[in-house]
Design an enzyme around this catalytic site. Structure first.
Site, PDB file in Angstrom:
ATOM      1  N   ASN A   1      52.382  32.595  39.175  1.00  0.00           N
ATOM      2  CA  ASN A   1      51.191  32.386  38.354  1.00  0.00           C
ATOM      3  C   ASN A   1      51.399  31.341  37.266  1.00  0.00           C
ATOM      4  OD1 ASN A   1      49.285  33.986  39.624  1.00  0.00           O
ATOM      5  ND2 ASN A   1      49.957  35.838  38.585  1.00  0.00           N
TER       6      ASN A   1
ATOM      7  N   SER B   1      50.795  40.963  36.763  1.00  0.00           N
ATOM      8  CA  SER B   1      50.915  39.570  37.187  1.00  0.00           C
ATOM      9  C   SER B   1      51.000  38.617  35.998  1.00  0.00           C
ATOM     10  CB  SER B   1      49.709  39.175  38.054  1.00  0.00           C
ATOM     11  OG  SER B   1      48.503  39.403  37.347  1.00  0.00           O
TER      12      SER B   1
ATOM     13  N   HIS C   1      56.359  42.361  41.227  1.00  0.00           N
ATOM     14  CA  HIS C   1      55.038  41.745  41.384  1.00  0.00           C
ATOM     15  C   HIS C   1      54.782  41.420  42.852  1.00  0.00           C
ATOM     16  CE1 HIS C   1      52.146  38.164  40.720  1.00  0.00           C
ATOM     17  NE2 HIS C   1      51.475  39.299  40.845  1.00  0.00           N
TER      18      HIS C   1
ATOM     19  N   GLU D   1      58.048  39.212  43.453  1.00  0.00           N
ATOM     20  CA  GLU D   1      58.808  38.721  42.307  1.00  0.00           C
ATOM     21  C   GLU D   1      59.481  39.916  41.620  1.00  0.00           C
ATOM     22  OE1 GLU D   1      56.614  34.796  40.590  1.00  0.00           O
ATOM     23  OE2 GLU D   1      55.490  36.650  40.353  1.00  0.00           O
TER      24      GLU D   1
END
Length: 278
Positions: free
Chosen positions: A191, A120, A141, A153
């Site tokens: 993130n 991540s 991800h 992702e």
């Protein structure tokens, strides 16, 4: 272009077991590798528990549960994953650990197999050389809880081939998930935006802007978020958020990613949120 048929998941923890479950549920024979028989059993029990909850809620039928479990096997040797077309790594967020794993897998996997990391926060290119196949290495991800969260992702590096990316996109769609393409930079899309948001909430609490409850309620009712930043932190795990923030701060040297003192103190005290009950 060869389709992905068999999947190997390395790491049977929270994320790994979730990835394995959705892969098996979508019809892909899936092998989960853990380091011991006890951890293999724990991973299987976690999946069985999730499927049982799905049946209770009417989201999963008993036949679907049985088909999912039939597509799963749990192993302790990396060699038992050798027939995989796609390897998805979901181990501890430590670059040295991951790269050691990729080096071993490169000796085991078929030349056309794809390597994917569920990291991540680490960059995928930092693993590409160790993988021995930089053209067939990328990031996938997933988000927690994997069976419920629709987003994945797909992270292509400067060395990832177009064919590898397309095979990965097709696989994600085959899981019933929604893929988005992300640049190979620490934090990717979600993130990159989410970590500063959660850290800002902690900073606001330390500055006595408002209480935990009112900050959460403000973001829920004022910004339309399904949950406030502190509820989200408890769910993600304060240790996980702290580790991601540290990696991103090391990458960008931007104070937005610097873990606040309160977060560090709580992690040291074992107050990690839902996972620790504190």
């Amino acid at each position: 272009m060869k389709k992905i048929k068999n999947v190997g998941v390395i790491g049977g923890g929270l994320m790994g077991s979730g990835i394995a479950q959705v892969s098996a549920a979508a019809g892909f024979p899936t092998a989960v590798r853990e380091v011991s028989e006890d951890l293999c059993a724990k991973s299987r029990q976690s999946i069985e528990k999730t499927l049982a909850k799905g049946i209770e809620r009417g989201k999963v039928t008993p036949a679907e549960r049985d088909a999912t479990l039939k597509n799963l096997r749990f192993v302790t040797r990396l060699e038992d994953l050798a027939d995989s077309d796609l390897f998805i790594e979901a181990v501890v967020e430590d670059l040295d650990v991951k790269n050691s794993l990729w080096s071993q897998l490169d000796q085991i996997a078929r030349p056309d197999a794809i390597f994917a990391s569920n990291t991540s926060s680490l960059t995928i290119i930092a693993m590409a050389t160790a993988s021995g196949r930089p053209d067939r290495m990328l990031g996938l991800h997933f988000f927690n809880p994997v069976p419920l969260m629709k987003l994945v992702e797909v992270v292509r590096t400067i060395t990832t081939s177009e064919e590898t990316e397309q095979r990965a996109l097709d696989f994600v769609k085959g899981l019933g998930k929604e893929p988005i393409r992300a640049k190979d930079s620490s934090g990717f899309i979600v993130n990159l935006l989410l970590i500063p948001y959660m850290l800002d909430a902690i900073n606001a609490l330390e500055a006595n802007v408002a209480t935990v409850e009112d900050i959460d309620k403000g973001m829920q009712l004022g910004a339309g978020h399904p949950m406030g930043p502190f509820t989200l932190l408890d769910f993600v795990g304060l240790d996980t958020a702290y580790k991601i923030a540290e990696i991103m701060f090391e990458e960008y040297r931007d104070r937005r990613y610097a873990p606040p003192p309160l977060l560090k103190r709580m992690v040291l005290a074992g107050m990690l949120g839902k996972k620790s009950g504190k």
